[in-house]
Enzyme design. Structure first.
Site, short mmCIF file in Angstrom:
data_model
loop_
_atom_site.label_atom_id
_atom_site.label_comp_id
_atom_site.label_asym_id
_atom_site.label_seq_id
_atom_site.Cartn_x
_atom_site.Cartn_y
_atom_site.Cartn_z
N LYS A 61 5.07 2.97 1.06
CA LYS A 61 6.02 2.01 1.58
C LYS A 61 6.87 1.41 0.45
CE LYS A 61 2.61 0.28 4.89
NZ LYS A 61 1.84 -0.95 5.27
N GLU B 127 11.53 6.50 -5.69
CA GLU B 127 10.18 5.97 -5.91
C GLU B 127 10.31 4.55 -6.46
OE1 GLU B 127 7.19 5.78 -5.43
OE2 GLU B 127 5.95 7.03 -6.74
N ASP B 128 9.36 3.69 -6.12
CA ASP B 128 9.44 2.32 -6.63
C ASP B 128 9.09 2.24 -8.11
OD1 ASP B 128 6.76 2.94 -6.19
OD2 ASP B 128 6.30 1.15 -5.03
N ILE B 129 7.95 2.82 -8.49
CA ILE B 129 7.48 2.61 -9.86
C ILE B 129 6.66 3.81 -10.33
CG2 ILE B 129 5.45 1.31 -9.05
CD1 ILE B 129 5.79 -0.48 -11.58
N VAL B 130 6.84 4.19 -11.58
CA VAL B 130 6.02 5.23 -12.18
C VAL B 130 5.00 4.55 -13.08
CG1 VAL B 130 5.97 7.30 -13.63
CG2 VAL B 130 7.97 6.84 -12.17
N ASP B 131 3.74 4.76 -12.75
CA ASP B 131 2.64 4.16 -13.51
C ASP B 131 1.91 5.30 -14.22
OD1 ASP B 131 0.44 2.79 -14.44
OD2 ASP B 131 -0.08 1.85 -12.57
N SER B 132 0.92 5.92 -13.58
CA SER B 132 0.26 7.08 -14.18
C SER B 132 1.14 8.32 -14.07
CB SER B 132 -1.08 7.34 -13.48
OG SER B 132 -0.86 7.85 -12.18
N THR C 214 1.57 10.27 -8.73
CA THR C 214 2.26 10.35 -7.43
C THR C 214 3.50 11.21 -7.56
OG1 THR C 214 1.50 8.12 -6.91
CG2 THR C 214 3.29 8.99 -5.58
N ASP D 49 3.71 -3.92 -3.59
CA ASP D 49 2.70 -4.78 -2.99
C ASP D 49 1.47 -4.92 -3.86
OD1 ASP D 49 1.73 -2.04 -2.55
OD2 ASP D 49 0.17 -3.00 -1.35
P1 IMP Z 1 1.25 6.36 -10.18
O1 IMP Z 1 0.87 7.52 -9.30
O2 IMP Z 1 0.08 5.89 -11.00
O3 IMP Z 1 2.47 6.63 -11.02
O4 IMP Z 1 1.53 5.15 -9.25
C1 IMP Z 1 2.54 5.17 -8.37
C2 IMP Z 1 2.32 4.23 -7.22
O5 IMP Z 1 1.34 3.24 -7.49
C3 IMP Z 1 3.61 3.51 -6.96
O6 IMP Z 1 4.37 4.20 -6.02
C4 IMP Z 1 3.12 2.18 -6.45
O7 IMP Z 1 2.96 2.20 -5.06
C5 IMP Z 1 1.79 1.97 -7.11
N1 IMP Z 1 1.92 1.11 -8.31
C6 IMP Z 1 1.85 1.47 -9.60
N2 IMP Z 1 2.01 0.43 -10.41
C7 IMP Z 1 2.21 -0.64 -9.61
C8 IMP Z 1 2.47 -2.03 -9.85
O8 IMP Z 1 2.59 -2.53 -10.98
N3 IMP Z 1 2.60 -2.82 -8.74
C9 IMP Z 1 2.51 -2.34 -7.47
N4 IMP Z 1 2.30 -1.05 -7.21
C10 IMP Z 1 2.14 -0.20 -8.26
MG MG Z 2 1.52 0.44 -3.45
#
Ligand code: IMP
Ligand code: MG
Length: 182
Positions: free
Chosen positions: A53, A109-114, A117, A168
């Site tokens: 979402k 996409e909202d945010i790239v963390d790891s 996704t 969220d």
């Molecule tokens: P990744 O797969 O670790 O890159 O994470 C991607 C998903 O994790 C994003 O689409 C977000 O939904 C969620 N996410 C990662 N970091 C945050 C954050 O700081 N706040 C909220 N959601 C996050």
């Molecule tokens: Mg999320």
């Protein structure tokens, strides 16, 4: 009832600090739209695929800022459950309704963390026969180097948990018009 000033969200939970205010976000979204227009033309029949979402607000602002024709679809994935740490696995909860075969897809996409996704969803779109797949991420924490680096990035974000503007924590805070740390 609290009238809803900065710092107040669902159920009285407080956010720590506004990191990107609404005006800063909207200015950057406009710049991203100009960057995207520099890459795609009307003939590309651009298909924006928002990752639900989290990307729903970003996608709606980005789509309205674009001056080239685009179609819109969504994919729904879950990776985090209700925690703040990536589970390392991505589950597809809803596939795009439109066939992506032969399409020029811009994943929003909202945010790239790891980056997990992003990598998994880009790979899937390519498996499903998309002609090209690029990604536009509003935020990038720059803590990982995904195989598929996003071509368009709004902000290099601090490595803290961020909420608001679609993001969220346990489904709270998505509605905030700004992005804040928790
Ligand atoms: P990744 O797969 O670790 O890159 O994470 C991607 C998903 O994790 C994003 O689409 C977000 O939904 C969620 N996410 C990662 N970091 C945050 C954050 O700081 N706040 C909220 N959601 C996050
Ligand atoms: Mg999320």
């Amino acid at each position: 009832m609290n009238p809803g000033g900065v710092g107040f969200a669902n159920g009285g939970s407080l956010v720590k600090e506004v990191v990107y205010d609404r005006e800063t976000i909207l200015t950057r979204v406009g710049e991203l739209a100009r960057e995207i227009e520099g890459v795609y033309s009307a003939e590309d029949r651009l298909l924006l695929v928002g990752v639900l979402k989290g990307a729903f607000i970003f996608l709606s602002d980005l789509a309205r800022a674009l001056r080239i024709p685009a179609q819109i679809d969504f994919i729904s994935v879950s990776s985090y459950g209700d925690g703040q740490v990536s589970s390392g696995r991505v589950r597809i909860e809803q596939h795009p309704r439109m066939p992506v075969e032969g399409r020029n897809v811009l994943l929003v996409e909202d945010i790239v963390d790891s980056g997990i996704t992003l990598d998994q969803v880009v790979s899937l779109l390519l498996e499903w026969g998309a002609a090209t797949v690029e990604t536009c991420a509003l935020l990038h924490k720059r803590i990982a180097s995904p195989d598929h680096e996003p071509r368009f990035v709004g902000f290099d974000a601090p490595n803290v948990f961020l909420v608001g503007y679609g993001l969220d924590h346990a489904e709270d805070f998505r509605h905030l018009p700004y992005i804040a740390s928790l």
